[in-house]
Design a protein around this motif. Structure first.
Motif, PDB file in Angstrom:
ATOM      1  N   GLY A  24       0.795  -1.225   0.000  1.00  0.00           N
ATOM      2  CA  GLY A  24       0.000   0.000   0.000  1.00  0.00           C
ATOM      3  C   GLY A  24       0.818   1.261   0.000  1.00  0.00           C
ATOM      4  N   GLU A  25       2.105   1.156  -0.371  1.00  0.00           N
ATOM      5  CA  GLU A  25       3.010   2.300  -0.292  1.00  0.00           C
ATOM      6  C   GLU A  25       3.588   2.693  -1.635  1.00  0.00           C
ATOM      7  OE1 GLU A  25       3.544   4.217   2.305  1.00  0.00           O
ATOM      8  OE2 GLU A  25       2.095   3.030   3.429  1.00  0.00           O
ATOM      9  N   ALA A  26       2.987   2.231  -2.728  1.00  0.00           N
ATOM     10  CA  ALA A  26       3.436   2.648  -4.054  1.00  0.00           C
ATOM     11  C   ALA A  26       3.071   4.124  -4.264  1.00  0.00           C
ATOM     12  CB  ALA A  26       2.788   1.785  -5.131  1.00  0.00           C
ATOM     13  N   PRO A  27       3.829   4.842  -5.095  1.00  0.00           N
ATOM     14  CA  PRO A  27       3.519   6.260  -5.324  1.00  0.00           C
ATOM     15  C   PRO A  27       2.068   6.507  -5.732  1.00  0.00           C
ATOM     16  CG  PRO A  27       5.669   5.745  -6.247  1.00  0.00           C
ATOM     17  CD  PRO A  27       5.081   4.439  -5.785  1.00  0.00           C
ATOM     18  N   ALA A  32      -3.180   8.799  -4.321  1.00  0.00           N
ATOM     19  CA  ALA A  32      -4.626   8.662  -4.135  1.00  0.00           C
ATOM     20  C   ALA A  32      -5.035   9.061  -2.723  1.00  0.00           C
ATOM     21  CB  ALA A  32      -5.058   7.229  -4.434  1.00  0.00           C
ATOM     22  N   ARG A  33      -4.279   8.600  -1.727  1.00  0.00           N
ATOM     23  CA  ARG A  33      -4.618   8.970  -0.345  1.00  0.00           C
ATOM     24  C   ARG A  33      -4.444  10.470  -0.120  1.00  0.00           C
ATOM     25  NH1 ARG A  33      -2.447   3.771   1.026  1.00  0.00           N
ATOM     26  NH2 ARG A  33      -0.348   4.632   1.155  1.00  0.00           N
ATOM     27  N   GLY A 137      -7.454  -2.267   5.431  1.00  0.00           N
ATOM     28  CA  GLY A 137      -6.105  -2.694   5.073  1.00  0.00           C
ATOM     29  C   GLY A 137      -5.359  -1.636   4.294  1.00  0.00           C
ATOM     30  N   ILE A 138      -4.669  -2.053   3.236  1.00  0.00           N
ATOM     31  CA  ILE A 138      -3.828  -1.127   2.475  1.00  0.00           C
ATOM     32  C   ILE A 138      -4.659  -0.096   1.717  1.00  0.00           C
ATOM     33  CG2 ILE A 138      -2.002  -2.846   2.229  1.00  0.00           C
ATOM     34  CD1 ILE A 138      -2.849  -3.134  -0.721  1.00  0.00           C
ATOM     35  N   TRP A 139      -5.993  -0.298   1.650  1.00  0.00           N
ATOM     36  CA  TRP A 139      -6.859   0.638   0.916  1.00  0.00           C
ATOM     37  C   TRP A 139      -7.580   1.601   1.846  1.00  0.00           C
ATOM     38  CZ3 TRP A 139      -5.306   0.469  -3.755  1.00  0.00           C
ATOM     39  CH2 TRP A 139      -4.840  -0.736  -4.289  1.00  0.00           C
ATOM     40  N   SER A 140      -7.246   1.580   3.115  1.00  0.00           N
ATOM     41  CA  SER A 140      -7.896   2.500   4.041  1.00  0.00           C
ATOM     42  C   SER A 140      -7.459   3.933   3.739  1.00  0.00           C
ATOM     43  CB  SER A 140      -7.555   2.139   5.488  1.00  0.00           C
ATOM     44  OG  SER A 140      -6.168   2.244   5.714  1.00  0.00           O
ATOM     45  N   GLY A 141      -8.318   4.870   4.091  1.00  0.00           N
ATOM     46  CA  GLY A 141      -7.981   6.278   3.889  1.00  0.00           C
ATOM     47  C   GLY A 141      -8.448   6.839   2.572  1.00  0.00           C
ATOM     48  N   MET A 142      -9.205   6.055   1.803  1.00  0.00           N
ATOM     49  CA  MET A 142      -9.768   6.574   0.555  1.00  0.00           C
ATOM     50  C   MET A 142     -11.026   5.791   0.211  1.00  0.00           C
ATOM     51  SD  MET A 142      -6.669   5.278  -1.918  1.00  0.00           S
ATOM     52  CE  MET A 142      -5.623   3.909  -1.370  1.00  0.00           C
TER      53      MET A 142
END
Length: 211
Positions: A24-27, A32-33, A137-142
């Motif tokens: 979840g840390e790709a540019p 997006a976040r 998970g890695i998609w939280s915050g959007m």
């Protein structure tokens, strides 16, 4: 032709990007976040679409840009508040933006537009306030497009723009990943139901190595 060293460097870079995306840390995820936070600060409804929404809904696929669904008013409010060092228009007056920090493009789809070829589909892009949902998970915050809306838009895009077979493939694979029943068709707009039924049947066909 690239040198052996260049090919090795490109390969290692691709592996790093894959690892970053899985974490979840790709540019593209950071971009997006970042814009999600800015939109939420303004109270502007939005939904992340495109490849990121496909990945969030279970089909692992990397992407290099952010697709957003906004209203025209929401886009105008964002531009009035945030255009500057962090985001710029890709050209003067464009809907498309560029995240200057991550050097990534952001494509904006507005609710007065139609998916696919932009004219043949009988429905427009959906209200992002109702079509988006929070993932974990890695998609939280959007807020990402929910599965039903994603499939509906993918079908409309494929049906009106058949030069984009990836949309068809995405639907087939999402049907397989989620084990969607044939009755799922009834939840979709009537315009896309017949094509969903056709792709659902294709999704049941097993490759020889799976038999």
């Amino acid at each position: 032709m690239p040198s052996g060293e260049q090919m090795q460097a490109d390969f290692e870079r691709a592996l790093r990007t894959m690892d970053e995306f899985a974490a979840g840390e790709a540019p593209v995820q950071k971009a997006a976040r970042k814009i999600a936070r800015a939109l939420e600060e303004l109270g502007v409804p939005y939904a992340v679409a495109g490849g990121l929404a496909v990945a969030a809904n279970g089909l692992e696929r990397q992407t290099v840009g952010v697709d957003l669904i906004l209203t025209k008013e929401g886009l105008a409010a964002f531009k009035e508040r945030w255009l500057g060092p962090g985001w710029v228009e890709r050209f003067q007056g464009s809907k498309g933006l560029r995240d200057t920090e991550h050097d990534l493009k952001i494509d904006v789809l507005t609710t007065d537009e139609k998916p696919g070829d932009g004219k043949s589909c009988p429905f427009n892009f959906p209200d992002p306030e109702t079509a988006g949902k929070q993932f974990k998970g890695i998609w939280s915050g959007m807020r990402m497009l929910d599965l039903r809306t994603l499939i509906e838009l993918k079908l409309a895009s494929w049906m009106t723009s058949p030069h984009r077979p990836r949309d068809m493939d995405d639907v087939i694979r999402l049907i397989q990943i989620h084990g969607l029943p044939p009755a799922y068709s009834a939840e979709l707009h009537e315009y896309v139901r017949e094509e969903f039924d056709r792709l659902w049947a294709l999704a049941q066909v097993k490759d020889r190595h799976e038999e």
